[in-house]
Design a protein around this motif. Structure first.
Motif, mmCIF file in Angstrom:
data_model
loop_
_atom_site.group_PDB
_atom_site.id
_atom_site.type_symbol
_atom_site.label_atom_id
_atom_site.label_comp_id
_atom_site.label_asym_id
_atom_site.label_seq_id
_atom_site.Cartn_x
_atom_site.Cartn_y
_atom_site.Cartn_z
ATOM 1 N N GLU A 39 5.401 15.542 -11.980
ATOM 2 C CA GLU A 39 4.365 14.738 -11.315
ATOM 3 C C GLU A 39 4.149 13.392 -12.002
ATOM 4 O O GLU A 39 3.952 12.385 -11.328
ATOM 5 N N ALA A 78 -5.325 17.452 -4.370
ATOM 6 C CA ALA A 78 -4.466 16.432 -4.985
ATOM 7 C C ALA A 78 -3.767 15.562 -3.945
ATOM 8 O O ALA A 78 -3.204 14.525 -4.293
ATOM 9 N N ALA A 80 -4.760 13.494 -1.478
ATOM 10 C CA ALA A 80 -5.226 12.119 -1.252
ATOM 11 C C ALA A 80 -4.772 11.186 -2.369
ATOM 12 O O ALA A 80 -4.284 10.080 -2.100
ATOM 13 N N THR A 81 -4.894 11.616 -3.606
ATOM 14 C CA THR A 81 -4.462 10.792 -4.737
ATOM 15 C C THR A 81 -2.957 10.587 -4.697
ATOM 16 O O THR A 81 -2.456 9.484 -4.920
ATOM 17 N N TRP A 82 -2.224 11.654 -4.414
ATOM 18 C CA TRP A 82 -0.766 11.572 -4.302
ATOM 19 C C TRP A 82 -0.370 10.603 -3.194
ATOM 20 O O TRP A 82 0.481 9.733 -3.397
ATOM 21 N N GLU A 84 -2.005 8.153 -1.847
ATOM 22 C CA GLU A 84 -2.341 6.776 -2.205
ATOM 23 C C GLU A 84 -1.298 6.193 -3.156
ATOM 24 O O GLU A 84 -0.838 5.062 -2.983
ATOM 25 N N ALA A 85 -0.898 6.960 -4.150
ATOM 26 C CA ALA A 85 0.102 6.495 -5.114
ATOM 27 C C ALA A 85 1.461 6.290 -4.444
ATOM 28 O O ALA A 85 2.146 5.289 -4.696
#
Length: 169
Positions: A39, A78, A80-82, A84-85
């Protein structure tokens, strides 16, 4: 019949034959790297793959990765953060960004989120069918049973809708 005699080689590791074109070997290598990356290194790996000299092949490898990872993550916190990145890493690659947006819409439709009818109506056939066949909410299924772009989508949504428990008929 003996597979060795027929020339059949079972390649479960996605390794192309050594005499394959260079782009086929790079594609297989990209898929292996993306499948094995941790990750913490995932975003950097995506950027590296997208820098490949063959942009079509690179996008294809990244799309497979996005599909695999999104399918693993969409139900959890996880995601949403993934997403976005990944969106930042894939800026400038509209095909990848569209698929990522569709996964975000899929997540909303699958988890009873705040999906919009116009967004689902404009979504690709791939997404409409995925919502209809895999995990749409009753509202999304009702919408697709009537407004789905193809007969296949409408039929899948109507069939899934019949399986929704405690729904007035």
């Amino acid at each position: 019949m003996n597979r060795a005699l027929t020339g059949h080689v079972d390649r479960t590791d996605d390794t192309p034959p050594s005499d394959s074109p260079a782009e086929h070997r790079r594609f297989a290598g990209h898929l292996r790297r993306l499948r094995r990356v941790g990750e913490a290194e995932e975003i950097g790996c995506l950027v590296e793959v997208l820098a490949d000299p063959d942009p079509t092949m690179a996008r294809s490898a990244v799309l497979r990765h996005v599909d695999r990872r999104a399918a693993e993550l969409y139900r959890g916190g996880a995601f949403a953060t993934w997403a976005e990145a990944v969106g930042r890493a894939c800026a400038g690659h509209p095909v990848v960004l569209r698929r990522l947006r569709e996964w975000i819409l899929f997540r909303s439709a699958a988890l009873d989120g705040a999906w919009r009818a116009d967004a689902l109506a404009e979504a690709s056939d791939w997404l409409q069918y995925k919502v209809a066949a895999e995990s749409g909410t009753a509202d999304a299924l009702e919408f697709l049973a009537v407004q789905g772009r193809t007969r296949r989508i409408r039929h899948a949504a109507a069939a899934a809708l019949r399986l929704v428990p405690d729904r007035p008929r």
